[in-house]
Motif scaffolding. Structure first.
Motif, PDB file in Angstrom:
ATOM      1  N   ALA A 135      52.322  42.632  38.769  1.00  0.00           N
ATOM      2  CA  ALA A 135      51.451  41.984  37.791  1.00  0.00           C
ATOM      3  C   ALA A 135      50.067  41.778  38.409  1.00  0.00           C
ATOM      4  CB  ALA A 135      52.054  40.644  37.369  1.00  0.00           C
ATOM      5  N   ASN A 136      49.064  41.661  37.565  1.00  0.00           N
ATOM      6  CA  ASN A 136      47.696  41.383  38.022  1.00  0.00           C
ATOM      7  C   ASN A 136      47.215  42.400  39.055  1.00  0.00           C
ATOM      8  OD1 ASN A 136      47.688  38.963  36.447  1.00  0.00           O
ATOM      9  ND2 ASN A 136      48.842  37.943  38.086  1.00  0.00           N
ATOM     10  N   ILE A 137      47.386  43.660  38.711  1.00  0.00           N
ATOM     11  CA  ILE A 137      46.924  44.744  39.583  1.00  0.00           C
ATOM     12  C   ILE A 137      45.400  44.674  39.722  1.00  0.00           C
ATOM     13  CG2 ILE A 137      46.515  47.239  39.601  1.00  0.00           C
ATOM     14  CD1 ILE A 137      49.217  46.656  40.623  1.00  0.00           C
ATOM     15  N   GLU A 138      44.917  44.855  40.952  1.00  0.00           N
ATOM     16  CA  GLU A 138      43.487  44.886  41.207  1.00  0.00           C
ATOM     17  C   GLU A 138      43.072  46.304  41.575  1.00  0.00           C
ATOM     18  OE1 GLU A 138      42.127  42.051  44.026  1.00  0.00           O
ATOM     19  OE2 GLU A 138      43.127  40.352  43.063  1.00  0.00           O
ATOM     20  N   PRO A 139      42.372  47.014  40.663  1.00  0.00           N
ATOM     21  CA  PRO A 139      41.907  48.359  41.000  1.00  0.00           C
ATOM     22  C   PRO A 139      41.061  48.319  42.277  1.00  0.00           C
ATOM     23  CG  PRO A 139      41.594  47.884  38.669  1.00  0.00           C
ATOM     24  CD  PRO A 139      41.971  46.584  39.326  1.00  0.00           C
ATOM     25  N   PRO A 140      41.103  49.349  43.095  1.00  0.00           N
ATOM     26  CA  PRO A 140      41.748  50.633  42.805  1.00  0.00           C
ATOM     27  C   PRO A 140      43.214  50.711  43.220  1.00  0.00           C
ATOM     28  CG  PRO A 140      40.558  50.790  44.869  1.00  0.00           C
ATOM     29  CD  PRO A 140      40.308  49.402  44.344  1.00  0.00           C
ATOM     30  N   HIS A 141      43.817  49.585  43.652  1.00  0.00           N
ATOM     31  CA  HIS A 141      45.179  49.627  44.202  1.00  0.00           C
ATOM     32  C   HIS A 141      46.228  49.523  43.091  1.00  0.00           C
ATOM     33  CE1 HIS A 141      42.595  48.495  47.615  1.00  0.00           C
ATOM     34  NE2 HIS A 141      43.403  49.309  48.269  1.00  0.00           N
ATOM     35  N   ASN A 201      31.755  48.865  44.797  1.00  0.00           N
ATOM     36  CA  ASN A 201      32.519  47.874  44.031  1.00  0.00           C
ATOM     37  C   ASN A 201      32.268  47.958  42.529  1.00  0.00           C
ATOM     38  OD1 ASN A 201      33.925  46.615  46.178  1.00  0.00           O
ATOM     39  ND2 ASN A 201      32.114  45.420  46.716  1.00  0.00           N
ATOM     40  N   ASP A 202      31.155  48.540  42.136  1.00  0.00           N
ATOM     41  CA  ASP A 202      30.843  48.620  40.701  1.00  0.00           C
ATOM     42  C   ASP A 202      31.228  49.961  40.088  1.00  0.00           C
ATOM     43  OD1 ASP A 202      28.981  50.216  41.918  1.00  0.00           O
ATOM     44  OD2 ASP A 202      27.227  49.322  40.940  1.00  0.00           O
ATOM     45  N   ASP A 203      31.960  50.790  40.842  1.00  0.00           N
ATOM     46  CA  ASP A 203      32.372  52.101  40.310  1.00  0.00           C
ATOM     47  C   ASP A 203      33.698  52.514  40.937  1.00  0.00           C
ATOM     48  OD1 ASP A 203      32.243  54.411  38.801  1.00  0.00           O
ATOM     49  OD2 ASP A 203      30.965  55.487  40.242  1.00  0.00           O
ATOM     50  N   LEU A 204      34.730  51.722  40.690  1.00  0.00           N
ATOM     51  CA  LEU A 204      36.029  51.943  41.323  1.00  0.00           C
ATOM     52  C   LEU A 204      36.819  53.041  40.616  1.00  0.00           C
ATOM     53  CD1 LEU A 204      37.112  48.209  41.743  1.00  0.00           C
ATOM     54  CD2 LEU A 204      36.219  49.707  43.542  1.00  0.00           C
ATOM     55  N   PRO A 205      37.526  53.882  41.370  1.00  0.00           N
ATOM     56  CA  PRO A 205      38.444  54.843  40.747  1.00  0.00           C
ATOM     57  C   PRO A 205      39.703  54.117  40.282  1.00  0.00           C
ATOM     58  CG  PRO A 205      38.616  54.987  43.126  1.00  0.00           C
ATOM     59  CD  PRO A 205      37.516  53.992  42.839  1.00  0.00           C
ATOM     60  N   ASP A 206      40.580  54.834  39.576  1.00  0.00           N
ATOM     61  CA  ASP A 206      41.814  54.207  39.075  1.00  0.00           C
ATOM     62  C   ASP A 206      42.985  54.439  40.025  1.00  0.00           C
ATOM     63  OD1 ASP A 206      42.408  56.863  38.719  1.00  0.00           O
ATOM     64  OD2 ASP A 206      42.720  56.736  36.558  1.00  0.00           O
ATOM     65  N   HIS A 207      42.702  54.813  41.268  1.00  0.00           N
ATOM     66  CA  HIS A 207      43.759  55.040  42.253  1.00  0.00           C
ATOM     67  C   HIS A 207      43.207  54.821  43.653  1.00  0.00           C
ATOM     68  CE1 HIS A 207      41.568  58.808  41.737  1.00  0.00           C
ATOM     69  NE2 HIS A 207      41.961  59.180  42.946  1.00  0.00           N
ATOM     70  N   SER A 208      44.087  54.476  44.577  1.00  0.00           N
ATOM     71  CA  SER A 208      43.674  54.227  45.965  1.00  0.00           C
ATOM     72  C   SER A 208      44.377  55.165  46.942  1.00  0.00           C
ATOM     73  CB  SER A 208      43.964  52.769  46.356  1.00  0.00           C
ATOM     74  OG  SER A 208      45.364  52.517  46.363  1.00  0.00           O
ATOM     75  N   VAL A 209      45.062  56.162  46.418  1.00  0.00           N
ATOM     76  CA  VAL A 209      45.811  57.119  47.240  1.00  0.00           C
ATOM     77  C   VAL A 209      45.575  58.519  46.684  1.00  0.00           C
ATOM     78  CG1 VAL A 209      48.120  57.952  47.839  1.00  0.00           C
ATOM     79  CG2 VAL A 209      47.615  55.512  47.942  1.00  0.00           C
ATOM     80  N   CYS A 210      45.410  59.495  47.573  1.00  0.00           N
ATOM     81  CA  CYS A 210      45.389  60.879  47.116  1.00  0.00           C
ATOM     82  C   CYS A 210      45.802  61.808  48.255  1.00  0.00           C
ATOM     83  CB  CYS A 210      44.016  61.281  46.566  1.00  0.00           C
ATOM     84  SG  CYS A 210      42.753  61.596  47.810  1.00  0.00           S
TER      85      CYS A 210
END
Length: 202
Positions: free
Chosen positions: A61-67, A120-129
């Motif tokens: 719950a309460n996911i914080e992008p990009p994680h 910080n003002d342009d985060l992707p929707d993922h933190s792994v690739c």
């Protein structure tokens, strides 16, 4: 509650715990296996890279992008047909092809000299690739991997558990991740680029 076949793809340092990364072959997604309270796994966590298990997990719950990969592991047991899952992972996991700067939707930037981060003002929707290296990565004296781009050397912190190797050749598939926000060298708190590990014999 999700029940899926997963393959363990990374074990990295996370304070006093470890961060266990996995790929869910049934939902075609990268996941980060936190404990029931949302913390990293204990240092004696038996899951190793390449292990295949059936896992039961809840989306955090309460996911914080990009994680967005964070999930709460509820339980797991070995999955009998490991090769089936390895094949599904190889066929379905997306791998970025091209320069390092193409990773994370092309949003990486260099705040100063050395490391790369995400604004910080342009985060992707993922933190792994996963990324196939287009240039070799060499280990420097500070235990960071260097990606040479013209006159600019990009340094990538290695956070994996296998001992670092001196050279990662061109064409190697590696796993990249973004740190939690912190201020490197007194700079603004940012999510910094990290190298979690590589795949195949080096």
């Amino acid at each position: 509650m999700h029940t899926s076949r997963i393959i363990i793809v990374s074990r990295t340092k996370m304070g006093q715990n470890i961060c266990v990364g996995a790929y869910d072959v049934d939902r075609h997604r990268n996941i980060r296996l936190l404990d029931r309270k949302g913390y990293g796994q204990p240092l004696n966590c038996p899951m190793k890279i390449g292990d295949v298990v059936t896992a039961r997990y809840l989306d955090r719950a309460n996911i914080e992008p990009p994680h967005t990969e964070d999930v709460l592991l509820q339980g797991y047991e070995p999955y009998a047909n490991a090769q089936e899952v390895h094949n599904a992972f190889t066929q379905n996991a997306s791998v970025v092809e091209g320069p390092l700067t193409d990773c994370f939707d092309g949003k990486l930037f260099q705040p100063g000299r050395g490391a790369m981060a995400i604004p910080n003002d342009d985060l992707p929707d993922h933190s792994v690739c996963f990324w196939r290296t287009d240039r070799r990565l060499t280990l420097n004296n500070f235990k960071k991997y260097v990606y040479r781009r013209g006159f600019n050397n990009i340094q990538i912190q290695y956070v994996g558990f296998p001992d670092a190797v001196q050279l990662i050749p061109v064409g190697t598939v590696v796993r990249l991740s973004l740190s939690r926000r912190w201020n490197m060298d007194g700079q603004e708190k940012l999510c910094w680029l990290q190298l979690s590990g590589w795949y195949g014999e080096l």
